[in-house]
Motif scaffolding. Structure first.
Motif, PDB file in Angstrom:
ATOM      1  N   ALA A  54      -8.785  -1.999   3.415  1.00 10.65           N
ATOM      2  CA  ALA A  54      -7.817  -1.960   2.314  1.00 10.65           C
ATOM      3  C   ALA A  54      -7.579  -3.360   1.758  1.00 10.65           C
ATOM      4  CB  ALA A  54      -6.508  -1.328   2.771  1.00 10.65           C
ATOM      5  N   ARG A  77      -3.938   3.082  -0.296  1.00  4.43           N
ATOM      6  CA  ARG A  77      -4.325   2.473  -1.571  1.00  4.43           C
ATOM      7  C   ARG A  77      -3.325   1.380  -1.960  1.00  4.43           C
ATOM      8  NH1 ARG A  77      -6.195   5.796  -6.839  1.00  4.43           N
ATOM      9  NH2 ARG A  77      -7.670   6.498  -5.267  1.00  4.43           N
ATOM     10  N   LYS A 114      -8.405  -0.253  -1.036  1.00  2.00           N
ATOM     11  CA  LYS A 114      -8.179   1.113  -0.562  1.00  2.00           C
ATOM     12  C   LYS A 114      -9.046   1.358   0.670  1.00  2.00           C
ATOM     13  CE  LYS A 114     -11.528   2.947  -3.862  1.00  2.00           C
ATOM     14  NZ  LYS A 114     -11.720   3.871  -4.987  1.00  2.00           N
ATOM     15  N   SER A 115      -8.646   2.350   1.442  1.00  2.00           N
ATOM     16  CA  SER A 115      -9.401   2.726   2.632  1.00  2.00           C
ATOM     17  C   SER A 115      -9.110   4.179   2.977  1.00  2.00           C
ATOM     18  CB  SER A 115      -9.027   1.841   3.825  1.00  2.00           C
ATOM     19  OG  SER A 115      -9.760   2.226   4.975  1.00  2.00           O
ATOM     20  N   ASP A 116     -10.173   4.954   3.167  1.00  2.00           N
ATOM     21  CA  ASP A 116     -10.028   6.346   3.604  1.00  2.00           C
ATOM     22  C   ASP A 116      -9.884   6.396   5.116  1.00  2.00           C
ATOM     23  OD1 ASP A 116     -10.382   7.068   0.978  1.00  2.00           O
ATOM     24  OD2 ASP A 116     -12.364   7.946   1.262  1.00  2.00           O
ATOM     25  N   TYR A 160       0.819  -1.213   0.000  1.00  2.00           N
ATOM     26  CA  TYR A 160       0.000   0.000   0.000  1.00  2.00           C
ATOM     27  C   TYR A 160       0.851   1.261   0.000  1.00  2.00           C
ATOM     28  CZ  TYR A 160      -3.493  -3.343   1.598  1.00  2.00           C
ATOM     29  OH  TYR A 160      -4.329  -4.426   1.690  1.00  2.00           O
ATOM     30  N   GLN A 202      -5.947   8.459   2.081  1.00  2.00           N
ATOM     31  CA  GLN A 202      -6.368   7.150   1.607  1.00  2.00           C
ATOM     32  C   GLN A 202      -5.151   6.234   1.572  1.00  2.00           C
ATOM     33  OE1 GLN A 202      -7.601   6.042  -2.653  1.00  2.00           O
ATOM     34  NE2 GLN A 202      -9.542   6.338  -1.543  1.00  2.00           N
ATOM     35  N   ARG A 205      -3.297   0.339  -8.191  1.00  2.00           N
ATOM     36  CA  ARG A 205      -4.698   0.806  -8.280  1.00  2.00           C
ATOM     37  C   ARG A 205      -4.732   2.278  -8.573  1.00  2.00           C
ATOM     38  NH1 ARG A 205      -9.376  -2.184  -5.514  1.00  2.00           N
ATOM     39  NH2 ARG A 205      -8.683  -4.241  -5.937  1.00  2.00           N
TER      40      ARG A 205
END
Length: 157
Positions: free
Chosen positions: A121, A153, A126-128, A84, A151, A157
Motif C-alpha cells: 500500500a 486503498r 493500494k493492496s489487496d 488508508y 483492498q 485514490r
C-alpha cells in the motif's frame, strides 16, 4: 491502533459501534456489533431477534454482513486510518450449519500478511488482501465460513 484502553479513551470496538449506524446503516439496523478489534483480529456479533427468515434461522444476508464487516474492522484496528481506507472487492460464503441463535464472527490477519499489505500500500497506494472468517452460533458450532477479498486503498485514490 489497538483495543487497549488508556485513560478515558473508549475501546476501539465502542468507537466502531458508534460509527457503524452512520457508515453502514443496514448493519446497525440488524444489530451487528463489534465485540473486539485489535491489530490483526476482529470479532463481531448479531442477534437472532429480528433477523430470522421464513424457516426459523438467521437470514443469509445477516450472516454475510456479520462476517463481511470484519474486513473493515481489522483494517481500522491495524492500518493507518489517516492514510488508508478499506473496501470489499469480493466475498464468498458457505453455510455449513443452521443458525438458530445469536451469532459471532471472527477473523485474524497474520503479522506477515500485515507487513506485506503495509509495504504494498505504501508503494502502490493500494493492496489487496484475503480474510477468512468463521461464523459460530451461541454454542460455538460453526454455521458459516467466509472468504473475503478486500483492498486497503490510500485516501484520494
Amino acid at each position: 491502533m489497538t483495543e487497549s484502553n488508556t485513560g478515558d479513551a473508549p475501546p476501539l470496538a465502542d468507537i466502531i459501534n458508534g460509527a457503524m449506524e452512520f457508515t453502514i446503516p443496514p448493519a446497525g439496523k440488524m444489530g451487528v456489533r463489534a465485540i473486539e478489534a485489535r491489530r490483526g483480529y476482529a470479532s463481531a456479533s448479531v442477534p437472532i431477534e429480528g433477523n430470522g427468515n421464513h424457516f426459523g434461522v438467521i437470514y443469509a444476508g445477516v450472516q454475510f454482513t456479520v462476517a463481511e464487516v470484519l474486513g473493515g474492522m481489522i483494517a481500522i484496528a491495524t492500518f493507518d486510518n489517516s492514510a488508508y481506507y478499506p473496501l470489499v472487492k469480493g466475498f464468498e460464503i458457505a453455510f455449513v450449519g443452521m443458525a438458530k441463535s445469536d451469532l459471532r464472527a471472527e477473523a485474524t490477519l497474520a503479522e506477515e500478511e500485515i507487513a506485506r499489505i503495509e509495504a504494498e500500500a505504501a508503494e502502490r497506494g493500494k493492496s489487496d488482501f484475503t480474510l477468512e472468517a468463521v461464523v459460530t452460533d451461541a454454542d460455538g458450532k460453526k454455521v458459516a465460513v467466509t472468504k473475503g477479498l478486500y483492498q486497503l486503498r490510500a485516501h484520494g485514490r
